[in-house]
Structures are given as C-alpha cells and as structure tokens.
Motif scaffolding. Structure first.
Motif, PDB file in Angstrom:
ATOM      1  N   VAL A 129    -125.697  83.535  11.096  1.00  0.00           N
ATOM      2  CA  VAL A 129    -125.272  85.720  10.889  1.00  0.00           C
ATOM      3  C   VAL A 129    -125.570  86.157   9.197  1.00  0.00           C
ATOM      4  CG1 VAL A 129    -122.700  84.593  11.714  1.00  0.00           C
ATOM      5  CG2 VAL A 129    -123.190  84.674   9.431  1.00  0.00           C
ATOM      6  N   ARG A 149    -118.321  88.859   9.601  1.00  0.00           N
ATOM      7  CA  ARG A 149    -119.277  87.638   9.525  1.00  0.00           C
ATOM      8  C   ARG A 149    -119.371  86.730   9.323  1.00  0.00           C
ATOM      9  NH1 ARG A 149    -125.286  89.668   8.209  1.00  0.00           N
ATOM     10  NH2 ARG A 149    -124.144  91.066   6.898  1.00  0.00           N
ATOM     11  N   ALA A 153    -118.897  82.988  11.554  1.00  0.00           N
ATOM     12  CA  ALA A 153    -119.183  81.676  10.854  1.00  0.00           C
ATOM     13  C   ALA A 153    -118.435  80.787  10.511  1.00  0.00           C
ATOM     14  CB  ALA A 153    -120.501  82.446   9.565  1.00  0.00           C
ATOM     15  N   VAL A 180    -122.336  94.146  13.457  1.00  0.00           N
ATOM     16  CA  VAL A 180    -121.331  92.988  14.572  1.00  0.00           C
ATOM     17  C   VAL A 180    -121.859  93.360  15.674  1.00  0.00           C
ATOM     18  CG1 VAL A 180    -119.300  91.809  14.630  1.00  0.00           C
ATOM     19  CG2 VAL A 180    -119.577  92.789  12.595  1.00  0.00           C
ATOM     20  N   LEU A 183    -124.954  91.677  16.117  1.00  0.00           N
ATOM     21  CA  LEU A 183    -125.144  89.905  15.518  1.00  0.00           C
ATOM     22  C   LEU A 183    -124.276  89.071  16.924  1.00  0.00           C
ATOM     23  CD1 LEU A 183    -125.130  86.892  13.557  1.00  0.00           C
ATOM     24  CD2 LEU A 183    -122.954  87.959  13.399  1.00  0.00           C
TER      25      LEU A 183
END
Length: 242
Positions: A129, A149, A153, A180, A183
C-alpha cells in the motif's frame, strides 16, 4: 482475470423483525480477481448483502459460498476461523489503535490469531500500500488517506481470498479518496485481489470492473466497465422508481 467465483450467493433472503425483508431472493456471484461495487438507495440491502456475503450475518434462507466453503455448513468456530484467515474487512472509520505503530496495527490480526507476526510479512503488506517507510509512525502522525491505507494493509496481511470494503472512502476528501481507490484498483490488477465494495459515490464505483445495483432487497441490474456518469444516471433512475 479468474473465472472462478470467490463469493457466490444463491437465493439469499434475509428477514428481520417486524416483517422487514432486507434481501429478497438474491442470486449473484463475484469472480475471483475482480473488483465489484455495490450501490443502491438507502435501505436497499447493500450492507445486509455485504454482511451475509462476509459471514457476519446468516441469511434466513439461501446459500452463501466463500472461497469454496458453504457458510451454512460451518459452525460458529469454523466460521470465525474462515473470516479471520480468508476474509479481509475495510470500513469507513479506519479503526486503528492510536497507541500502536502502523506495523503493530497491521500485525494485530496475526497476534489475535495466536500467530507470531512475521516482520517481513508485515513489511510486505505495508509496502503493497506504499507505506513501508511509515511503518514506525502512529496513526496521529499519518494523514487520513495513509491511515486508510494502513487499514487496508492490515486487512491484507492474512492474504484473504476476498476483501470487503464498506464505504472505504466515505471519511476522506476527494483527492485522498482517489488515492485509496487507485490503490484498490492496483491490488486487483497486480495481485488479483478480489474486492467487493459498498459505496454511494459514482466516482468511487467507476474504479470497479462492474457495479451491481440493489433496490428493495433485490438486484436491479449491473454495469460493466462503468464510468461515473453512467453510474450516476442509473442511480437517479433507480431512486426515482423506488
């Protein structure tokens, strides 16, 4: 993209007290390695769908299969183990412990499972992340986006078959939300992570491979490879018809 179903619901109905039917004979599959957004008006059954699919709530009738396991065949202990080992959760509130560092927060699911955290495993999860260099920082030293994040994780550290996200960008500003969402999109594209996300934001939904629309506890169609405009238009139509 894998054609196998990571999560499969067949004729799932969920009744609550006072005659409320939150889900009404819902059948839907979520392919492994795909990103699905679930949308619908308030009270449409989005949260109940997520809870039943994740094994947090048992349906009144119907079948839920997660990672090849029929949840109805699992007792409470085996269901708890499945959720712990094969299912990840991310919520609107980050739910990080303020006294722990990012690395310690990520390691928490392993400790709660009675496993000695592997520092390399924790570092890899934070690196996935983009936060390996912030592993010793506490939540107060991180931005909202960085905290979310870290929460992602933490959800990924057990390498779950499915990541469920309930309004994961709801507490973030626009720029941080996009960070985000990029990601999450990257986790699907690069690591074949399966993600099922409840959201009310058409822009957030546009990062998914498909959007499933709910109303009155039923599935009212879906969009493949959606853009934000298409999603917003469909939502307006759905709300007008309810």
């Amino acid at each position: 993209m894998n054609s196998m179903q990571a999560v499969d619901l067949t004729s799932v109905t969920r009744h609550y007290a006072h005659g409320v039917t939150a889900l009404d004979d819902v059948s839907i599959g979520f392919g492994a390695g795909t990103f699905t957004a679930v949308m619908g008006p308030s009270g449409s059954g989005k949260s109940t769908l997520l809870q039943c699919a994740a094994g947090l709530d048992r349906p009144s009738s119907g079948r839920v299969v997660v990672d090849g396991r029929d949840l109805a065949t699992l007792g409470d202990r085996k269901l708890t183990l499945l959720r712990r080992d094969r299912i990840g959760f991310v919520f609107q509130s980050f739910n990080l412990l303020p006294s722990l560092t990012a690395a310690q927060n990520v390691a928490l699911p392993l400790r709660l499972a009675g496993r000695r955290p592997d520092s390399q495993q924790v570092r890899r999860s934070l690196a996935s992340v983009g936060l390996a260099e912030r592993m010793h920082h506490r939540p107060a030293e991180l931005s909202g986006g960085q905290q979310q994040r870290v929460a992602i994780a933490r959800a990924l550290v057990t390498r779950p078959a499915v990541l469920f996200a309930d309004e994961p960008t709801g507490a973030l500003d626009t720029g941080t939300s996009r960070e985000v969402l990029r990601l999450m999109r990257d986790l699907v594209d690069r690591q074949s992570q399966t993600i099922i996300m409840v959201t009310h934001d058409p822009v957030a939904a546009s990062y998914a491979d498909r959007v499933v629309f709910l109303a009155d506890g039923r599935v009212y169609g879906e969009l493949q490879d959606p853009d934000a405009g298409q999603v917003a238009t469909r939502m307006l139509q759905l709300e007008a018809s309810c």
